[in-house]
Design a protein around this motif. Structure first.
Motif, PDB file in Angstrom:
ATOM      1  N   ASN A  89     -19.155 -26.623  60.410  1.00 20.75           N
ATOM      2  CA  ASN A  89     -19.184 -25.317  59.526  1.00 20.75           C
ATOM      3  C   ASN A  89     -19.172 -25.997  57.992  1.00 20.75           C
ATOM      4  O   ASN A  89     -19.949 -25.434  57.221  1.00 20.75           O
ATOM      5  CB  ASN A  89     -17.985 -24.308  59.819  1.00 20.75           C
TER       6      ASN A  89
ATOM      7  N   ASN B 251     -24.545 -17.926  54.194  1.00 27.51           N
ATOM      8  CA  ASN B 251     -24.284 -16.618  54.900  1.00 27.51           C
ATOM      9  C   ASN B 251     -23.453 -16.817  56.032  1.00 27.51           C
ATOM     10  O   ASN B 251     -23.764 -17.587  56.758  1.00 27.51           O
ATOM     11  CB  ASN B 251     -25.702 -15.655  55.341  1.00 27.51           C
ATOM     12  N   ARG B 252     -22.236 -16.219  55.947  1.00 24.95           N
ATOM     13  CA  ARG B 252     -21.021 -16.485  56.909  1.00 24.95           C
ATOM     14  C   ARG B 252     -21.518 -16.196  58.231  1.00 24.95           C
ATOM     15  O   ARG B 252     -21.305 -17.115  59.349  1.00 24.95           O
ATOM     16  CB  ARG B 252     -19.717 -15.917  56.524  1.00 24.95           C
ATOM     17  N   SER B 253     -22.240 -15.012  58.488  1.00 26.83           N
ATOM     18  CA  SER B 253     -22.262 -14.626  60.101  1.00 26.83           C
ATOM     19  C   SER B 253     -23.653 -15.583  60.482  1.00 26.83           C
ATOM     20  O   SER B 253     -23.638 -16.013  61.574  1.00 26.83           O
ATOM     21  CB  SER B 253     -22.848 -13.278  60.003  1.00 26.83           C
ATOM     22  N   ALA B 254     -24.576 -15.847  59.662  1.00 30.90           N
ATOM     23  CA  ALA B 254     -25.781 -16.722  60.291  1.00 30.90           C
ATOM     24  C   ALA B 254     -25.154 -18.388  60.254  1.00 30.90           C
ATOM     25  O   ALA B 254     -25.638 -18.585  61.117  1.00 30.90           O
ATOM     26  CB  ALA B 254     -26.909 -16.829  59.101  1.00 30.90           C
ATOM     27  N   ARG B 255     -24.363 -18.679  59.343  1.00 30.57           N
ATOM     28  CA  ARG B 255     -23.639 -20.062  59.651  1.00 30.57           C
ATOM     29  C   ARG B 255     -22.857 -19.948  61.000  1.00 30.57           C
ATOM     30  O   ARG B 255     -23.065 -20.904  61.764  1.00 30.57           O
ATOM     31  CB  ARG B 255     -22.892 -20.240  58.309  1.00 30.57           C
ATOM     32  N   LYS B 256     -22.343 -19.041  61.174  1.00 31.80           N
ATOM     33  CA  LYS B 256     -21.305 -19.126  62.592  1.00 31.80           C
ATOM     34  C   LYS B 256     -22.377 -18.955  63.767  1.00 31.80           C
ATOM     35  O   LYS B 256     -22.116 -19.612  64.578  1.00 31.80           O
ATOM     36  CB  LYS B 256     -20.391 -17.842  62.578  1.00 31.80           C
ATOM     37  N   GLU B 257     -23.342 -18.294  63.500  1.00 35.37           N
ATOM     38  CA  GLU B 257     -24.318 -18.104  64.798  1.00 35.37           C
ATOM     39  C   GLU B 257     -24.943 -19.358  64.850  1.00 35.37           C
ATOM     40  O   GLU B 257     -25.256 -19.943  66.157  1.00 35.37           O
ATOM     41  CB  GLU B 257     -25.384 -16.856  64.523  1.00 35.37           C
TER      42      GLU B 257
ATOM     43  N   ASP C  16     -22.288 -22.112  66.421  1.00 30.92           N
ATOM     44  CA  ASP C  16     -21.821 -21.885  67.764  1.00 30.92           C
ATOM     45  C   ASP C  16     -23.100 -22.270  68.640  1.00 30.92           C
ATOM     46  O   ASP C  16     -23.049 -22.916  69.590  1.00 30.92           O
ATOM     47  CB  ASP C  16     -21.756 -20.304  67.951  1.00 30.92           C
TER      48      ASP C  16
END
Length: 289
Positions: free
Chosen positions: A98, A108-114, A117
């Motif tokens: 991360n 972008n936090r959600s794009a990064r998490k996606e 993962d």
């Protein structure tokens, strides 16, 4: 996707060692194997392509990008797994990946998490993502290295000696991962392990002492030695004599006795039997002579 084109690349170190001598290669999309012994100049070439080292002369281009002059442009589309890389031991794979994603500009936090993962899943590390990297095996660390190299969805991926020290299971897992990546990316696999290239690559080059000795498709290259490779089991004390009489490609021990492979334009008789040529025979024929 454009080819990576290397033209007349040379590098001489201050101690006089000619690490690269007039290297020219055209590397298409897919897996490209760069095969050679330790000290052949492979890592120098990889570091130069990865913008970590300057060349004395020559050019490298990928599409419209001049790799040696537009370093920031190539870094945006480059993934790199060096031969040796450090990891923070007391941090989890998920946290470090991360953090590296942030450094690569994925804000972008959600794009990064996606993305994190997805890469942990692709490299089969998702189940151990919370575990500190100090507890990872060598193969797990290499897979993490590939995960970080893929963070920016690179158009060019460089992996330098990736399977050295891996057990056969980890090695096969790594092969499968690289093959998947190589479907739509230029992937350069630098190695001294012949099997790596034979298993994975549609195109290859053999490099030694900073020079390209051979390039082409591995199967086509093997055909050039077809009908010219012979083997024989000998006594250890006979090896020197056989080296004087024949072009010995390689020797290996079987039940304590050497088995030699030689290359000859005609059947040498004298107890030799014809064997199918392999990429290893091609490799030794170029490296040793």
């Amino acid at each position: 996707m454009s080819e990576l084109i290397i033209s007349k690349l040379s590098k001489t170190y201050p101690n006089g060692i000619k690490a690269l001598q007039d290297i020219s290669l055209e590397i298409p999309k897919g897996m490209f194997g760069l095969l050679g012994p330790n000290g052949a100049g492979k890592s120098t070439l990889m570091r130069t392509i990865a913008t970590l080292q300057e060349a004395d002369q020559g050019t490298i281009t990928l599409g419209g990008i001049d790799v040696l002059r537009q370093k920031n442009e190539i870094r945006k589309i480059l993934g790199y797994l060096p031969q040796q890389f450090g990891l923070y031991p007391r941090i989890s794979a998920e946290t470090l990946l991360n953090h590296l994603a942030v450094l690569k500009g994925i804000t972008n936090r959600s794009a990064r998490k996606e993305m994190v993962d997805a890469l942990l899943n692709k490299t089969n590390l998702y189940e151990v993502r919370k575990q500190n990297l100090s507890g990872y095996s060598g193969g797990m660390k290499q897979r993490f290295g590939i995960a970080q190299a893929l963070l920016n969805n690179p158009q060019l991926l460089i992996v330098d000696e990736p399977t050295a020290g891996l057990d056969p299971v980890e090695r096969n897992r790594f092969y499968n991962l690289l093959s998947e990546v190589g479907e739509d990316t230029v992937v350069i696999l630098s190695t001294h392990i012949v099997d790596d290239v034979k298993e994975l690559c549609n195109q290859m080059a053999i490099i030694n002492q900073g020079q390209v000795l051979l390039k082409g498709n591995p199967i086509a290259i093997i055909k050039e030695l077809e009908g010219m490779v012979y083997q024989k089991s000998i006594e250890k004390q006979e090896l020197v004599q056989y080296r004087q009489e024949y072009q010995v490609l390689s020797e290996r021990l079987f039940l304590g006795k050497p088995i030699i492979h030689i290359v000859s334009n005609q059947h040498p008789n004298n107890g030799f039997t014809a064997v199918e040529a392999a990429l290893e025979d091609v490799y030794f024929s170029k490296i040793n002579y």
